[in-house]
Design a protein around this motif. Structure first.
Motif, PDB file in Angstrom:
ATOM      1  N   VAL A 186     -28.918   9.930  52.948  1.00  0.00           N
ATOM      2  CA  VAL A 186     -29.820   8.799  52.748  1.00  0.00           C
ATOM      3  C   VAL A 186     -30.879   9.180  51.716  1.00  0.00           C
ATOM      4  O   VAL A 186     -31.092   8.478  50.742  1.00  0.00           O
ATOM      5  N   LEU A 187     -31.529  10.323  51.934  1.00  0.00           N
ATOM      6  CA  LEU A 187     -32.624  10.715  51.047  1.00  0.00           C
ATOM      7  C   LEU A 187     -32.616  12.222  50.833  1.00  0.00           C
ATOM      8  O   LEU A 187     -32.723  12.985  51.792  1.00  0.00           O
ATOM      9  N   ASP A 188     -32.457  12.635  49.594  1.00  0.00           N
ATOM     10  CA  ASP A 188     -32.600  14.052  49.249  1.00  0.00           C
ATOM     11  C   ASP A 188     -34.075  14.376  49.227  1.00  0.00           C
ATOM     12  O   ASP A 188     -34.890  13.559  48.822  1.00  0.00           O
ATOM     13  N   GLY A 189     -34.426  15.567  49.617  1.00  0.00           N
ATOM     14  CA  GLY A 189     -35.840  15.934  49.634  1.00  0.00           C
ATOM     15  C   GLY A 189     -36.440  15.600  50.981  1.00  0.00           C
ATOM     16  O   GLY A 189     -35.747  15.523  51.989  1.00  0.00           O
ATOM     17  N   GLY A 190     -37.738  15.388  51.000  1.00  0.00           N
ATOM     18  CA  GLY A 190     -38.438  15.123  52.251  1.00  0.00           C
ATOM     19  C   GLY A 190     -38.275  13.702  52.731  1.00  0.00           C
ATOM     20  O   GLY A 190     -37.827  12.824  52.006  1.00  0.00           O
ATOM     21  N   PRO A 191     -38.645  13.459  53.989  1.00  0.00           N
ATOM     22  CA  PRO A 191     -38.535  12.112  54.570  1.00  0.00           C
ATOM     23  C   PRO A 191     -39.550  11.149  53.959  1.00  0.00           C
ATOM     24  O   PRO A 191     -40.497  11.558  53.290  1.00  0.00           O
TER      25      PRO A 191
END
Length: 189
Positions: free
Chosen positions: A22-27
């Protein structure tokens, strides 16, 4: 595309697992319609009547509702998520908006003399607390340390959860006190 759903400890929040990143990196958390303008998917989810919050984790999306029943809201939410992934539109409107982790780090507070203690606290949160909280559809981040009190920010399913106080007081506080003697209390921010 098959999207799984999971209940979270917060009855007002449901976790949606699309089976892909869904999302690379932090939330990233969207707690208002205005904040959702950064993400076409979050905007679509806020268009569903009753939706009051959207949270992106690495491989899940949690949606928080103010009212209504999940059985009525779920089809519209699943439809919005599926439509988004089938369209090929990027998750974020500007393509490279900073994650909440980038924004969170800017507001940390602690005395430089406590830097070693803070490093231990952050390491415990990263390795032991965050993975468990992510399983429940949320996130928790370090905000500050002062006078033996650790300040944490709870997001996603953990924000406003009836059991969040127990999680903080009994689980996280006990863990931190055990490994970091300088910790006397844990509080939400």
């Amino acid at each position: 595309m098959f999207i799984q759903t999971e209940a979270t400890p917060n009855p007002a929040t449901l976790k949606f697992i699309p089976g892909r990143v869904v999302l690379d990196g932090g939330p990233m958390e969207f707690s208002t319609r205005e904040a959702a303008a950064r993400s076409p998917l979050a905007e679509k989810l806020f268009d569903v009547p009753g939706v009051t919050g959207v949270f992106y984790g690495s491989d899940f999306i949690t949606v928080t509702k103010a009212g209504g029943e999940w059985q009525q809201l779920k089809p519209a939410i699943l439809g919005a998520i599926m439509e988004h992934y089938m369209s090929g539109v990027p998750l974020l409107a500007d393509g490279a908006a900073p994650s909440d982790a980038d924004l969170d780090g800017a507001d940390e507070f602690f005395d430089e003399a406590d830097a070693e203690t803070v490093d231990m606290i952050k390491d415990l949160i990263e390795t032991r607390v965050r993975p468990a909280v992510a399983n429940d559809g949320g996130d928790i981040t370090f905000r500050g340390f002062k006078d033996g009190i650790v300040y944490l920010n709870m997001k996603g399913a953990c924000s406003g959860c009836p059991s969040s106080t127990a999680t903080l007081q009994h689980g996280i506080q006990n863990l931190l006190k055990h490994f970091v003697p300088d910790v006397v209390e844990v509080r939400p921010m």
